[in-house]
Design a protein around this motif. Structure first.
Motif, PDB file in Angstrom:
ATOM      1  N   ASN A   1       0.858  -1.176   0.000  1.00  0.00           N
ATOM      2  CA  ASN A   1       0.000   0.000   0.000  1.00  0.00           C
ATOM      3  C   ASN A   1       0.896   1.230   0.000  1.00  0.00           C
ATOM      4  O   ASN A   1       2.046   1.159   0.440  1.00  0.00           O
TER       5      ASN A   1
ATOM      6  N   ASP B   1       0.074   3.637   1.864  1.00  0.00           N
ATOM      7  CA  ASP B   1      -0.014   4.026   3.268  1.00  0.00           C
ATOM      8  C   ASP B   1       1.370   3.833   3.921  1.00  0.00           C
ATOM      9  O   ASP B   1       1.934   2.739   3.868  1.00  0.00           O
TER      10      ASP B   1
ATOM     11  N   TRP C   1       2.153   3.577   6.959  1.00  0.00           N
ATOM     12  CA  TRP C   1       2.072   2.994   8.293  1.00  0.00           C
ATOM     13  C   TRP C   1       2.966   1.762   8.442  1.00  0.00           C
ATOM     14  O   TRP C   1       3.919   1.747   9.223  1.00  0.00           O
ATOM     15  N   LEU C   2       2.677   0.713   7.692  1.00  0.00           N
ATOM     16  CA  LEU C   2       3.408  -0.532   7.882  1.00  0.00           C
ATOM     17  C   LEU C   2       4.870  -0.382   7.455  1.00  0.00           C
ATOM     18  O   LEU C   2       5.785  -0.810   8.173  1.00  0.00           O
TER      19      LEU C   2
ATOM     20  N   TYR D   1      -8.847   4.452   3.194  1.00  0.00           N
ATOM     21  CA  TYR D   1      -7.502   4.617   2.633  1.00  0.00           C
ATOM     22  C   TYR D   1      -6.530   4.583   3.802  1.00  0.00           C
ATOM     23  O   TYR D   1      -5.947   5.580   4.201  1.00  0.00           O
ATOM     24  N   SER D   2      -6.345   3.390   4.334  1.00  0.00           N
ATOM     25  CA  SER D   2      -5.523   3.205   5.521  1.00  0.00           C
ATOM     26  C   SER D   2      -5.466   1.729   5.858  1.00  0.00           C
ATOM     27  O   SER D   2      -6.497   1.092   6.055  1.00  0.00           O
ATOM     28  N   ASP D   3      -4.251   1.198   5.926  1.00  0.00           N
ATOM     29  CA  ASP D   3      -4.109  -0.189   6.384  1.00  0.00           C
ATOM     30  C   ASP D   3      -4.650  -0.366   7.792  1.00  0.00           C
ATOM     31  O   ASP D   3      -5.133  -1.437   8.155  1.00  0.00           O
ATOM     32  N   ARG D   4      -4.563   0.696   8.589  1.00  0.00           N
ATOM     33  CA  ARG D   4      -4.962   0.604   9.988  1.00  0.00           C
ATOM     34  C   ARG D   4      -6.456   0.359  10.143  1.00  0.00           C
ATOM     35  O   ARG D   4      -6.904  -0.071  11.212  1.00  0.00           O
TER      36      ARG D   4
END
Lengths: 458, 458
Positions: A114, A116, A118-119, B269-272
């Motif tokens: 993604n 994103d 975050w990860l 739109y966010s893995d979280r």
């Protein structure tokens, strides 16, 4: 033992006339549309257009994969797979089905698929670059999410291991004939693996895209290919009733077009196949969701694939499957031997009825109970039985659905191998990002945003 | 800043007459059905029937949660959450949204929410019982998957820590007035937390079900409740246009019943928020997928919820959303501040256009591009904007969809708080397992299996 498919509960014989197809409907299709679809796919396979069909028997790839794996630094314990869509979904399906959920043997595969941050940001904080390899995977060689991750990860690695060692930490997997990725890898001396021009991204799991990650985490690559090859053989039959992919395609197509069952549920009774179901979603949605012209009329078609996992979703989605609109056809995946089991110890009181029960037996009873409960109300399903969930069986499943997708494309009369619908969104995003050459898209989207009415906010 | 909802692109003003609702349609509903739905929900809240509505302001639970957390052994570093459906989906949503993907602070939460032995057997091999606590969660107190896991895990723990220490390793969270779990916990002296009788499993995230796991992994429980309380206040408004849950319910209901858009896509739109979307699926599917009689006629209703994650699913499902049948209404979740970011370093060649781009900006441009691409073809959506994804915002999201579900139930004219459709499958499974009292189900399913035609196999 090969996997098997039971479609009795998709037929009126098994599930009643409202819920099932008649033999005449299936045989009619076999004599007419399926015969054409089969011939169409064969011609495209023989003509070299559909490369995925021959991948299982082209074993030279195994040597190339071993060469690239051996070229990586011995220290590598973590592998970042930088890819999205067809460049990650099959790999996750393979990893989750065939390796332990808490990784022990082989390298750990990380799939930050993604844009994103975050990860990926957490991974870059926690991983040691000297023990990490990055596989950059893009069929087109220009996928924006992957390109952005590539530059970030390359910088992170190069600062730590130095430019000279980068060829032991980076691999590019891409179409050799297009995009910027292959040129970059060649210029930098990174090892590469090809995605053949005639293999689309979502059909690429049996190229280096899936086989290199498989080899790195200790999965039996030959088993994957053997299973796929055996299934390819079965799916070559021109006789619909003997062709598993033909049955999958025909039963879904007929339920969609004759019965209005346009939601196709993939429901493995196995945590290990949750990611396989997500791989199927891309294959089915992106291949069959298409707009086209038929005799001057605009047609917008495509069933909606949906995932569920048993027994978990008996507590989430099954209520809707049982009592909601009759718009669904469910495929249950049953695992006969899941390799592991737990037995409920003796207990007293309200749980005593479970004493000695194996969890695998509980899971299977729940699957059969749900299947028959649906059938008793005329709600159809298919059941695929996997004798033992190993690399070979997963290879069979991958190929079965790839072949079924190709045949379905012919039945629907659409091109199952393109994805024109995603271009506009991409163009508008590039406009917003101010990329050179996208000035027109930039003004188009600014215009759209400026015109959006503001009074619908809460 | 509270979360906000923009529904312009679900209205004909924003997306054209084919794709959108008119103000008259929305106002007509507001004057009639929504007014009744709102009154109906209020009456059930005030009458004490819908307990979930008042959970955000009942703060005594925080003390109880702290007491139970403190009663666990200090050594605990891993927490097994034994629960399924409403007893795990909210907790996973909370964990994935609010804690690091590679856990550092607080206890690690493991959620083996299936009767599949795969994950649980690996966990029991790898975890140290002395450092593990098990939270057994079942609203009914008799959920079979959870009961089986309870006996297995209890045996595993007791062998290691001894019977006397079990009260430091086991917690039961259940309806105090029914099922065997509470009686067992009381007999064993294990700490317990209540799921109030008037709070259904899928509406229980803001009871001990979600709050104890939250407290154990360091999530701000008060923030969750504050956010939910603020949203509850907004969702109490009788004016549809001011009521976020009312707008969610009304817009989805009207698109389903007037426009045939019966597939409701939740696309963060966010893995979280991937797991939040899965929580929403249970809530929407199990609450609204119902059969009932209307004037003697059988009605089977219920939209099908579907999850997608941006930007990942732009490479999987968006092709279908763009070109497939016009049967979908998409809700985009936009995160303004995702707490972390990565910037693409300077680079040459084909990736140079990305130099200096933040991944968060790329992700957002992709979301806007996809939203506007859909809208340009008359395909509707809503966008929820989350200023900052923290406990408070997640509390707002949880409550928003719980309230929207209650209101939707009233609009559809169904009971959103039961799940009668799952009973038959459960009964047949118990028959297969030979459970006492299920002899009739056993012969029913044996009969069904014996009668299944065998000639539909490939």
């Amino acid at each position: 033992m090969p996997i098997s498919l039971d479609y009795a509960l998709a037929m009126s014989d098994g599930v009643g006339p409202e819920g099932g197809l008649t033999d005449a409907e299936l045989d009619g299709l076999a004599a007419d549309r399926f015969r054409q679809a089969h011939a169409g796919v064969r011609a495209r396979v023989d003509g070299g257009e559909l490369g995925f069909w021959k991948l299982p028997t082209e074993r030279a790839v195994l040597g190339e994969v071993a060469r690239v794996r051996d070229a990586l630094a011995d220290s590598v314990s973590d592998v970042l797979v930088l890819g999205i869509g067809g460049s990650s979904l099959g790999t996750r399906a393979m990893r989750d089905a065939l390796t332990a959920p808490i990784s022990t043997a082989g390298a750990r595969l990380h799939l930050p698929d993604n844009s994103d941050p975050w990860l990926l940001s957490h991974l870059l904080e926690r991983l040691e670059p000297a023990r990490t390899a990055a596989l950059v995977i893009s069929k087109s060689g220009g996928t924006v999410e992957t390109a952005a991750q590539l530059v970030i990860v390359r910088d992170w690695l190069e600062r730590a291991v130095g430019r000279e060692a980068m060829a032991e930490h980076m691999v590019a997997i891409t179409d050799p004939n297009k995009g910027g990725l292959r040129a970059l890898a060649d210029a930098q001396g990174w090892p590469t693996l090809p995605i053949p021009a005639n293999v689309g991204g979502r059909f690429s799991i049996l190229t280096g895209v899936g086989l290199l990650p498989a080899a790195l985490c200790g999965v039996d690559c030959e088993g994957l290919l053997d299973g796929a090859a055996a299934m390819a053989e079965r799916c070559t039959s021109p006789s619909l009733r003997d062709n598993p992919a033909g049955i999958v395609a025909a039963v879904h197509y007929l339920h969609d077009t004759l019965k209005g069952r346009n939601i196709h549920v993939m429901m493995p009774y196995s945590d290990r196949l949750r990611a396989f179901a997500a791989w199927y979603v891309q294959l089915w949605a992106e291949s069959l969701g298409k707009r086209f012209d038929r005799a001057g009329e605009r047609v917008e078609c495509g069933p909606t694939p949906l995932t569920a996992v048993g027994a978990t979703d008996q507590h989430a989605q099954v209520q809707l499957f049982m009592e909601g609109p009759r718009d669904k056809l469910v495929t249950f995946l049953a695992i006969e031997d899941g390799e592991r089991d737990l037995t409920v110890p003796e207990s007293q009181g309200s749980t005593s009825y479970l004493s000695g029960t194996k969890l695998s037996a509980l899971l299977d009873a729940e699957r059969v109970g749900t299947t028959e409960a649906l059938a008793s109300d005329g709600r159809p399903s298919l059941t695929i039985t996997v004798p033992r969930l190993n690399a070979r069986a997963l290879g069979e499943l991958f190929f079965l659905y790839e072949a079924a997708t190709a045949l379905s494309g012919e039945l629907y009369g659409i091109d199952a191998f393109d994805q024109p619908g995603v271009e506009l969104g991409k163009r508008l995003a590039f406009g917003l990002l101010g990329r050179d050459g996208y000035e027109e898209a930039a003004s188009e989207i600014e215009d759209r945003l400026a015109k959006r009415p503001t009074r619908y906010r809460v």
